[in-house]
Design a protein around this motif. Structure first.
Motif, PDB file in Angstrom:
ATOM      1  N   SER A 133      -1.426  11.048  13.124  1.00 38.97           N
ATOM      2  CA  SER A 133      -2.343  11.140  11.857  1.00 38.97           C
ATOM      3  C   SER A 133      -2.107  10.110  10.868  1.00 38.97           C
ATOM      4  CB  SER A 133      -1.941  12.407  11.269  1.00 38.97           C
ATOM      5  OG  SER A 133      -0.729  12.249  10.330  1.00 38.97           O
ATOM      6  N   ASP A 134      -1.217   9.273  10.962  1.00 39.92           N
ATOM      7  CA  ASP A 134      -0.894   8.132  10.114  1.00 39.92           C
ATOM      8  C   ASP A 134      -0.155   7.091  10.717  1.00 39.92           C
ATOM      9  OD1 ASP A 134      -1.951   9.115   7.689  1.00 39.92           O
ATOM     10  OD2 ASP A 134      -0.175  10.165   7.551  1.00 39.92           O
ATOM     11  N   PRO A 135      -1.095   6.363  11.547  1.00 35.36           N
ATOM     12  CA  PRO A 135      -0.492   5.376  12.854  1.00 35.36           C
ATOM     13  C   PRO A 135       0.027   3.918  12.205  1.00 35.36           C
ATOM     14  CG  PRO A 135      -2.938   5.244  12.995  1.00 35.36           C
ATOM     15  CD  PRO A 135      -2.391   6.482  12.013  1.00 35.36           C
ATOM     16  N   GLY A 136      -0.509   3.889  10.754  1.00 35.06           N
ATOM     17  CA  GLY A 136      -0.016   2.310  10.277  1.00 35.06           C
ATOM     18  C   GLY A 136       0.985   2.744   9.174  1.00 35.06           C
ATOM     19  N   CYS A 137       1.913   1.691   9.030  1.00 36.85           N
ATOM     20  CA  CYS A 137       2.972   1.628   8.068  1.00 36.85           C
ATOM     21  C   CYS A 137       2.407   1.900   6.673  1.00 36.85           C
ATOM     22  CB  CYS A 137       3.797   0.385   8.168  1.00 36.85           C
ATOM     23  SG  CYS A 137       5.101   0.234   6.852  1.00 36.85           S
ATOM     24  N   TYR A 138       2.918   3.013   6.049  1.00 30.22           N
ATOM     25  CA  TYR A 138       2.785   3.282   4.665  1.00 30.22           C
ATOM     26  C   TYR A 138       2.628   2.227   3.840  1.00 30.22           C
ATOM     27  CZ  TYR A 138       3.045   5.333  -0.016  1.00 30.22           C
ATOM     28  OH  TYR A 138       2.962   5.965  -1.309  1.00 30.22           O
ATOM     29  N   ALA A 139       3.861   1.558   3.447  1.00 31.89           N
ATOM     30  CA  ALA A 139       4.303   0.518   2.518  1.00 31.89           C
ATOM     31  C   ALA A 139       3.265  -0.651   2.787  1.00 31.89           C
ATOM     32  CB  ALA A 139       5.680   0.308   2.578  1.00 31.89           C
ATOM     33  N   CYS A 140       3.273  -1.193   4.193  1.00 30.41           N
ATOM     34  CA  CYS A 140       2.347  -2.273   4.387  1.00 30.41           C
ATOM     35  C   CYS A 140       0.969  -2.123   4.295  1.00 30.41           C
ATOM     36  CB  CYS A 140       2.600  -2.622   5.863  1.00 30.41           C
ATOM     37  SG  CYS A 140       4.189  -3.350   6.540  1.00 30.41           S
ATOM     38  N   GLU A 141       0.350  -0.776   4.390  1.00 31.83           N
ATOM     39  CA  GLU A 141      -0.866  -0.703   4.169  1.00 31.83           C
ATOM     40  C   GLU A 141      -1.238  -0.742   2.552  1.00 31.83           C
ATOM     41  OE1 GLU A 141      -2.211   3.083   5.753  1.00 31.83           O
ATOM     42  OE2 GLU A 141      -2.097   2.157   7.788  1.00 31.83           O
ATOM     43  N   LEU A 142      -0.118  -0.246   1.678  1.00 33.41           N
ATOM     44  CA  LEU A 142      -0.225  -0.723   0.150  1.00 33.41           C
ATOM     45  C   LEU A 142      -0.252  -2.019  -0.167  1.00 33.41           C
ATOM     46  CD1 LEU A 142       2.224   2.055  -1.118  1.00 33.41           C
ATOM     47  CD2 LEU A 142      -0.304   2.168  -0.835  1.00 33.41           C
ATOM     48  N   ARG A 143       0.310  -2.935   0.533  1.00 29.45           N
ATOM     49  CA  ARG A 143       0.275  -4.242   0.408  1.00 29.45           C
ATOM     50  C   ARG A 143      -1.106  -4.980   0.984  1.00 29.45           C
ATOM     51  NH1 ARG A 143       5.613  -3.735   2.945  1.00 29.45           N
ATOM     52  NH2 ARG A 143       7.079  -3.762   1.505  1.00 29.45           N
ATOM     53  N   GLY A 144      -1.955  -4.221   1.388  1.00 27.01           N
ATOM     54  CA  GLY A 144      -3.258  -4.451   2.157  1.00 27.01           C
ATOM     55  C   GLY A 144      -3.017  -4.976   3.631  1.00 27.01           C
ATOM     56  N   VAL A 204      -2.572  -5.430  -3.463  1.00 28.50           N
ATOM     57  CA  VAL A 204      -3.650  -6.705  -3.594  1.00 28.50           C
ATOM     58  C   VAL A 204      -3.860  -6.962  -5.108  1.00 28.50           C
ATOM     59  CG1 VAL A 204      -4.459  -6.327  -1.238  1.00 28.50           C
ATOM     60  CG2 VAL A 204      -5.482  -5.046  -3.269  1.00 28.50           C
ATOM     61  N   ASN A 205      -3.818  -6.162  -5.988  1.00 28.21           N
ATOM     62  CA  ASN A 205      -3.906  -6.135  -7.306  1.00 28.21           C
ATOM     63  C   ASN A 205      -2.774  -6.745  -8.227  1.00 28.21           C
ATOM     64  OD1 ASN A 205      -6.855  -5.538  -7.275  1.00 28.21           O
ATOM     65  ND2 ASN A 205      -6.097  -3.367  -6.896  1.00 28.21           N
ATOM     66  N   GLY A 206      -1.484  -6.884  -7.500  1.00 28.00           N
ATOM     67  CA  GLY A 206      -0.505  -7.263  -8.088  1.00 28.00           C
ATOM     68  C   GLY A 206       0.376  -6.555  -8.680  1.00 28.00           C
ATOM     69  N   ASN A 207       0.178  -5.131  -8.451  1.00 31.23           N
ATOM     70  CA  ASN A 207       0.889  -3.771  -8.782  1.00 31.23           C
ATOM     71  C   ASN A 207       2.130  -3.515  -7.990  1.00 31.23           C
ATOM     72  OD1 ASN A 207      -0.937  -3.509 -11.034  1.00 31.23           O
ATOM     73  ND2 ASN A 207      -2.307  -2.586  -9.925  1.00 31.23           N
ATOM     74  N   PRO A 208       3.228  -3.114  -8.506  1.00 29.89           N
ATOM     75  CA  PRO A 208       4.142  -2.739  -7.366  1.00 29.89           C
ATOM     76  C   PRO A 208       3.732  -1.646  -6.785  1.00 29.89           C
ATOM     77  CG  PRO A 208       5.182  -2.423  -9.872  1.00 29.89           C
ATOM     78  CD  PRO A 208       3.453  -3.072  -9.960  1.00 29.89           C
ATOM     79  N   ILE A 209       4.393  -1.839  -5.464  1.00 31.42           N
ATOM     80  CA  ILE A 209       4.017  -0.502  -4.429  1.00 31.42           C
ATOM     81  C   ILE A 209       4.901   0.570  -4.428  1.00 31.42           C
ATOM     82  CG2 ILE A 209       2.575  -2.202  -2.990  1.00 31.42           C
ATOM     83  CD1 ILE A 209       4.919  -1.731  -0.860  1.00 31.42           C
TER      84      ILE A 209
END
Length: 107
Positions: free
Chosen positions: A21-32, A91-96
């Protein structure tokens, strides 16, 4: 991965379902970035009162690097750590890290 519940059939099925259901890394996706996930981690650790077999939204798909960072920072109190679940910014400079004070400190 020898400790309970990770050696059970239930966990193995739950892990595969989360990765499907979520094949991508959650934290890396938050980093774009898209990085394939290889690990599934509890949002709330079992040692902290989390369910061993939570619903899928109680789990995170993570790449190896992010899983290791999160485990060392949060799940190993015997080691000096920042307590920050995830390093970096979106991508907006906010902590993930959802536990960061910028987000209100809750996660």
């Amino acid at each position: 991965m020898a400790d309970w519940p990770y050696n059970t059939r239930i966990w193995k099925r739950l892990r595969l379902a989360k990765l499907a259901s979520d094949p991508g890394c959650y934290a890396c996706e938050l980093r774009g970035r898209f990085v394939p996930a290889v690990a599934v981690d509890h949002v709330k650790a079992i040692k902290a009162g989390g369910e061993p077999f939570p619903p899928l939204d109680g789990l995170m798909s993570l790449c190896e690097r992010c899983h290791n960072e999160k485990t060392n920072a949060v799940d190993r109190p015997d080691r000096a750590s920042t307590g920050r679940r995830f390093k970096g910014f979106d991508v907006n400079g906010n902590p993930i890290d959802p536990g960061d004070a910028w987000h209100g400190g809750g996660a």
